[in-house]
Design an enzyme around this catalytic site. Sequence first.
Site, PDB file in Angstrom:
ATOM      1  N   LYS A  65      -5.579 -12.370  -5.993  1.00  0.00           N
ATOM      2  CA  LYS A  65      -6.764 -12.614  -5.168  1.00  0.00           C
ATOM      3  C   LYS A  65      -7.887 -11.648  -5.525  1.00  0.00           C
ATOM      4  O   LYS A  65      -7.637 -10.523  -5.967  1.00  0.00           O
ATOM      5  CB  LYS A  65      -6.407 -12.500  -3.685  1.00  0.00           C
ATOM      6  CG  LYS A  65      -6.097 -11.094  -3.229  1.00  0.00           C
ATOM      7  CD  LYS A  65      -5.956 -10.967  -1.716  1.00  0.00           C
ATOM      8  CE  LYS A  65      -5.683  -9.496  -1.387  1.00  0.00           C
ATOM      9  NZ  LYS A  65      -5.455  -9.208   0.003  1.00  0.00           N
ATOM     10  N   LYS A 123       0.822  -1.209   0.000  1.00  0.00           N
ATOM     11  CA  LYS A 123       0.000   0.000   0.000  1.00  0.00           C
ATOM     12  C   LYS A 123       0.855   1.258   0.000  1.00  0.00           C
ATOM     13  O   LYS A 123       0.560   2.211  -0.711  1.00  0.00           O
ATOM     14  CB  LYS A 123      -0.956   0.006   1.207  1.00  0.00           C
ATOM     15  CG  LYS A 123      -2.069  -0.996   1.004  1.00  0.00           C
ATOM     16  CD  LYS A 123      -3.121  -0.970   2.086  1.00  0.00           C
ATOM     17  CE  LYS A 123      -4.221  -1.974   1.717  1.00  0.00           C
ATOM     18  NZ  LYS A 123      -4.957  -2.457   2.880  1.00  0.00           N
ATOM     19  N   LYS A 158     -11.134  -6.044  -2.863  1.00  0.00           N
ATOM     20  CA  LYS A 158     -11.969  -4.857  -2.959  1.00  0.00           C
ATOM     21  C   LYS A 158     -11.216  -3.706  -3.601  1.00  0.00           C
ATOM     22  O   LYS A 158     -11.801  -2.835  -4.200  1.00  0.00           O
ATOM     23  CB  LYS A 158     -12.451  -4.432  -1.555  1.00  0.00           C
ATOM     24  CG  LYS A 158     -13.529  -5.368  -1.020  1.00  0.00           C
ATOM     25  CD  LYS A 158     -13.964  -4.989   0.396  1.00  0.00           C
ATOM     26  CE  LYS A 158     -13.153  -5.697   1.451  1.00  0.00           C
ATOM     27  NZ  LYS A 158     -13.812  -5.749   2.765  1.00  0.00           N
TER      28      LYS A 158
HETATM   29  P1  TYM Z   1     -10.610  -7.599   5.083  1.00  0.00           P
HETATM   30  O1  TYM Z   1     -11.711  -6.664   5.454  1.00  0.00           O
HETATM   31  O2  TYM Z   1      -9.699  -7.202   3.985  1.00  0.00           O
HETATM   32  O3  TYM Z   1     -11.206  -9.010   4.685  1.00  0.00           O
HETATM   33  C1  TYM Z   1     -12.159  -9.679   5.491  1.00  0.00           C
HETATM   34  C2  TYM Z   1     -11.887 -11.171   5.471  1.00  0.00           C
HETATM   35  O4  TYM Z   1     -11.977 -11.700   4.145  1.00  0.00           O
HETATM   36  C3  TYM Z   1     -10.802 -12.454   3.847  1.00  0.00           C
HETATM   37  N1  TYM Z   1     -10.512 -12.331   2.403  1.00  0.00           N
HETATM   38  C4  TYM Z   1     -10.428 -13.357   1.543  1.00  0.00           C
HETATM   39  N2  TYM Z   1     -10.561 -14.684   1.717  1.00  0.00           N
HETATM   40  C5  TYM Z   1     -10.435 -15.475   0.628  1.00  0.00           C
HETATM   41  N3  TYM Z   1     -10.192 -15.001  -0.615  1.00  0.00           N
HETATM   42  C6  TYM Z   1     -10.047 -13.672  -0.837  1.00  0.00           C
HETATM   43  N4  TYM Z   1      -9.818 -13.221  -2.074  1.00  0.00           N
HETATM   44  C7  TYM Z   1     -10.171 -12.790   0.272  1.00  0.00           C
HETATM   45  N5  TYM Z   1     -10.093 -11.449   0.404  1.00  0.00           N
HETATM   46  C8  TYM Z   1     -10.306 -11.180   1.717  1.00  0.00           C
HETATM   47  C9  TYM Z   1      -9.726 -11.838   4.710  1.00  0.00           C
HETATM   48  O5  TYM Z   1      -8.639 -12.719   4.891  1.00  0.00           O
HETATM   49  C10 TYM Z   1     -10.486 -11.544   5.986  1.00  0.00           C
HETATM   50  O6  TYM Z   1     -10.572 -12.711   6.780  1.00  0.00           O
HETATM   51  N6  TYM Z   1      -7.107  -6.908   8.607  1.00  0.00           N
HETATM   52  C11 TYM Z   1      -8.388  -7.555   8.327  1.00  0.00           C
HETATM   53  C12 TYM Z   1      -9.508  -7.112   9.251  1.00  0.00           C
HETATM   54  C13 TYM Z   1      -9.241  -7.288  10.705  1.00  0.00           C
HETATM   55  C14 TYM Z   1      -9.229  -8.505  11.432  1.00  0.00           C
HETATM   56  C15 TYM Z   1      -8.988  -8.152  12.786  1.00  0.00           C
HETATM   57  C16 TYM Z   1      -9.411  -9.831  11.074  1.00  0.00           C
HETATM   58  C17 TYM Z   1      -9.005  -6.295  11.619  1.00  0.00           C
HETATM   59  N7  TYM Z   1      -8.866  -6.812  12.858  1.00  0.00           N
HETATM   60  C18 TYM Z   1      -8.922  -9.122  13.778  1.00  0.00           C
HETATM   61  C19 TYM Z   1      -9.331 -10.802  12.071  1.00  0.00           C
HETATM   62  C20 TYM Z   1      -9.088 -10.447  13.406  1.00  0.00           C
HETATM   63  C21 TYM Z   1      -8.793  -7.214   6.908  1.00  0.00           C
HETATM   64  O7  TYM Z   1      -8.340  -6.263   6.323  1.00  0.00           O
HETATM   65  O8  TYM Z   1      -9.776  -7.998   6.391  1.00  0.00           O
END
Ligand code: TYM
Length: 333
Positions: free
Chosen positions: A195, A112, A198
Amino acid sequence: TPRILSGMQPTHDSLHLGNYLGAQVNWVRMQQDFDAFFCVVDQHALTVNPEPEELRRRTRVTAAQYLAGGIDPDASTVFVQSHVPEHSQLAWVLNCITGYGEAARMTQFKDKSAKRGSDGTNVGLFTYPMLMAADILLYDATSVPVGEDQRQHLELTRDLAQRFNSRYGETFVVPNGHIPEGTAKIMSLQEPTAKMSKSADNQNGNLMMLDEVKVNTKKIKSAVTDTDNEVRYDVEAKPGIANLLRIHSALSNDSIEALVERYAGENKYGALKTDVAALVAEVQAPFRARVEELLADQAELDRVLARGAERARSVAAPVLERAYAAVGFIPSG
Ligand code: TYM
């Protein structure tokens, strides 16, 4: 009962199929066996500087999607990160035991910040993983259901928990990641070696849960495959087909082997795509309808989140107190 915690960023209105299959399906499964906490991480979303009105809308629509996907707010705790101030309080403490180089090595930060340049990169993006570690450690979570892209952040969380415990005495539970087998990395339909994301440039590669069914059907029909015309599971040589097979398998519960057999023979890409589109439509249509219902009664949704925050604080506050005492902060009263 052992605890789990997970969260998603309300950076967009709709979750995509990767969020749903990579994370949410497991949340729903695990909520029966664990004391589960599902957080809408609005403070993390602030790192991309959304318009305030946007952030408000997305926070609620993300919470609504948790519920629409099957999270039961009576069985699990659904809450908004900024409602529980302990998250940022613990994050500060964790910042102070994290190496600058250690944080700078996080690949999501590197990607990023490389895109935005150092003046376009806010410090929140840099300290993001320590806030995420705080989210998890405050609940004594033993397991964290996430997709593959969160593996490095989880590793850091484990390192910080262990470091804190050995420096200040046993305080935190060291959590494990719960990263699913076939669905941890759902790929873009347009660029099947990257992957589904978003923030991807080509949004045609993303299946958004809140888009109209026909939009997703069209995207699936035009998914990038290959010219070899034979359905086989070969991630290296046929990443597009492998991705469609994995999505199919996750939604139908049929094994990849059974699917390869079913679509054997020439010219079956079309049939595979038609069936994947039907499976996606089948989960998506009721999901969309349920989200709409939930958003129609915003007061009720806000009440669910307020209850969740209260429950979350009742768990997080004593853990923060433990950590504060361990580092040598004197009691406030
Ligand atoms: P975020 O909001 O980007 O994504 C949410 C969840 O979706 C999963 N994910 C995917 N799984 C499979 N294939 C994909 N293409 C794909 N894209 C996204 C992510 O792995 C995630 O589980 N940092 C985290 C949010 C967060 C969090 C936490 C998660 C903040 N605090 C504490 C767990 C525990 C994030 O950006 O997820």
